[in-house]
Motif scaffolding. Structure first.
Motif, short mmCIF file in Angstrom:
data_model
loop_
_atom_site.label_atom_id
_atom_site.label_comp_id
_atom_site.label_asym_id
_atom_site.label_seq_id
_atom_site.Cartn_x
_atom_site.Cartn_y
_atom_site.Cartn_z
N VAL A 195 0.54 -1.52 0.40
CA VAL A 195 -0.19 0.08 0.35
C VAL A 195 0.83 1.26 0.17
CG1 VAL A 195 -1.68 1.44 0.99
CG2 VAL A 195 -1.98 -1.15 0.48
N GLU A 196 2.12 1.38 0.65
CA GLU A 196 2.71 2.54 0.82
C GLU A 196 3.21 2.60 -0.75
OE1 GLU A 196 3.13 4.13 2.98
OE2 GLU A 196 3.55 3.76 4.93
N TYR A 197 3.54 1.69 -1.21
CA TYR A 197 4.82 2.01 -2.70
C TYR A 197 3.18 2.14 -3.71
CZ TYR A 197 8.31 -1.01 -1.71
OH TYR A 197 9.60 -1.43 -1.28
N LEU A 198 1.50 1.81 -3.82
CA LEU A 198 0.64 2.53 -4.41
C LEU A 198 0.64 4.08 -3.66
CD1 LEU A 198 -1.68 -0.45 -4.08
CD2 LEU A 198 -0.06 0.14 -5.81
N LEU A 199 1.58 4.07 -2.33
CA LEU A 199 0.58 5.52 -2.45
C LEU A 199 2.20 6.41 -3.08
CD1 LEU A 199 -0.23 5.30 1.13
CD2 LEU A 199 -1.68 6.89 -1.02
N LEU A 200 3.26 5.95 -3.22
CA LEU A 200 3.88 6.85 -3.71
C LEU A 200 4.03 6.53 -5.00
CD1 LEU A 200 7.47 5.76 -1.58
CD2 LEU A 200 5.74 7.31 -1.60
N THR A 201 3.24 6.01 -5.58
CA THR A 201 3.01 5.71 -7.18
C THR A 201 4.07 4.81 -7.91
OG1 THR A 201 4.31 7.27 -8.05
CG2 THR A 201 1.59 8.27 -7.46
N GLU A 209 3.18 1.61 -8.93
CA GLU A 209 2.36 0.63 -9.08
C GLU A 209 3.12 -0.75 -8.86
OE1 GLU A 209 1.82 2.96 -10.86
OE2 GLU A 209 0.33 4.43 -9.79
N PHE A 210 3.97 -0.85 -10.21
CA PHE A 210 4.17 -2.09 -10.35
C PHE A 210 5.53 -2.98 -9.03
CE2 PHE A 210 8.70 -3.95 -12.02
CZ PHE A 210 7.74 -5.27 -12.79
N ILE A 211 6.14 -1.79 -8.62
CA ILE A 211 6.73 -2.42 -7.12
C ILE A 211 5.42 -2.89 -6.15
CG2 ILE A 211 8.38 -1.78 -5.86
CD1 ILE A 211 9.50 -2.29 -8.13
N ALA A 212 4.60 -2.36 -6.37
CA ALA A 212 3.31 -2.62 -5.17
C ALA A 212 3.23 -4.15 -5.75
CB ALA A 212 2.41 -2.00 -5.36
N TRP A 213 2.62 -4.56 -7.14
CA TRP A 213 2.48 -5.91 -7.40
C TRP A 213 3.01 -6.34 -7.29
CZ3 TRP A 213 -2.53 -6.54 -7.21
CH2 TRP A 213 -3.41 -5.51 -6.91
N VAL A 214 4.43 -6.19 -7.54
CA VAL A 214 5.67 -7.40 -7.34
C VAL A 214 5.67 -7.86 -5.95
CG1 VAL A 214 8.33 -7.63 -7.16
CG2 VAL A 214 7.41 -6.36 -9.20
N GLN A 215 5.95 -7.03 -5.19
CA GLN A 215 5.38 -7.01 -3.81
C GLN A 215 4.43 -7.51 -3.33
OE1 GLN A 215 7.91 -5.76 -1.03
NE2 GLN A 215 5.95 -6.37 0.38
N VAL A 216 3.14 -7.63 -3.75
CA VAL A 216 2.46 -8.49 -3.22
C VAL A 216 2.68 -10.34 -4.08
CG1 VAL A 216 -0.52 -8.92 -4.03
CG2 VAL A 216 0.36 -6.39 -3.20
N LEU A 217 2.54 -9.94 -5.26
CA LEU A 217 2.84 -11.38 -5.80
C LEU A 217 4.19 -12.31 -5.03
CD1 LEU A 217 2.35 -10.45 -9.45
CD2 LEU A 217 0.52 -11.67 -8.10
N ILE A 218 5.39 -12.02 -4.86
CA ILE A 218 6.70 -11.71 -5.42
C ILE A 218 6.46 -13.11 -3.36
CG2 ILE A 218 8.19 -12.06 -4.57
CD1 ILE A 218 8.36 -12.41 -6.78
#
Length: 182
Positions: A56-62, A64-73
């Motif tokens: 969520v912090e990555y999403l707030l920092l715009t 998005e790719f890193i946020a999805w990598v965080q969730v998936l990995i």
């Protein structure tokens, strides 16, 4: 409109900054519960909350790719691997006296020293670093993919082999326990 009205300063945070701080506090709380709980499965579940908070912090920092990598990995793979490892090795579900070594004060001292050293090194290393605003955004898929595939392919592949070896080891340990009982 004057210059002061068009620029929000430190004392007038935006909604995104407030959300960032609140999610950060919740993530820090989940991380603290992760390392202080005495139940291994609960620790794994709180780890999901902490890693999800980072996404969520990555999403707030715009980013998005890193946020999805965080969730998936991390949330999707590492925690599932951890839970499978707990289940396959028949780790105790409740409180585990083996998981508590009674060295909490020494561990706290080492953790505080490591955190202080990490903060000092990061602040010292990035004190004079400037972010280039020309080109693609730093959190964009293009910039992140180019950086990852240029510098971090080998460590990611090594980590995947390590995680696979851990899963195979957990399976071998669980099979060995069944053969001994027979």
């Amino acid at each position: 409109m004057t210059v002061n009205e068009s620029h929000s300063g430190f004392l007038s945070p935006t909604g995104i900054e407030i959300a960032f701080v609140l999610v950060g506090i919740a993530t820090l709380g989940a991380a603290l519960v992760t390392v202080t709980t005495r139940q291994l499965v609960h620790a794994a579940l709180w780890l999901i909350v902490a890693l999800g908070g980072l996404a969520v912090e990555y999403l707030l920092l715009t980013a998005e790719f890193i946020a999805w990598v965080q969730v998936l990995i991390y949330v999707g793979s590492v925690v599932v691997l951890l839970l499978f490892g707990l289940m396959l090795t028949r780790a105790p579900i409740g409180r585990s006296p083996d998981a508590d070594s009674e060295n909490r004060w020494a561990a706290l001292a080492v953790a505080v020293a490591a955190a202080g050293t990490l903060v000092w090194v990061v602040v010292d290393a990035f004190r004079t670093t400037w972010i280039e605003l020309d080109g693609p955004a730093q959190g964009s898929t293009e910039a992140t993919g180019a950086f990852l595939f240029r510098h971090w392919v080998l460590p990611f592949e090594a980590l995947s082999v390590l995680l696979l070896a851990a899963l195979v080891g957990a399976i071998v340990l669980s099979r060995k326990g069944r053969e001994d009982k027979s």
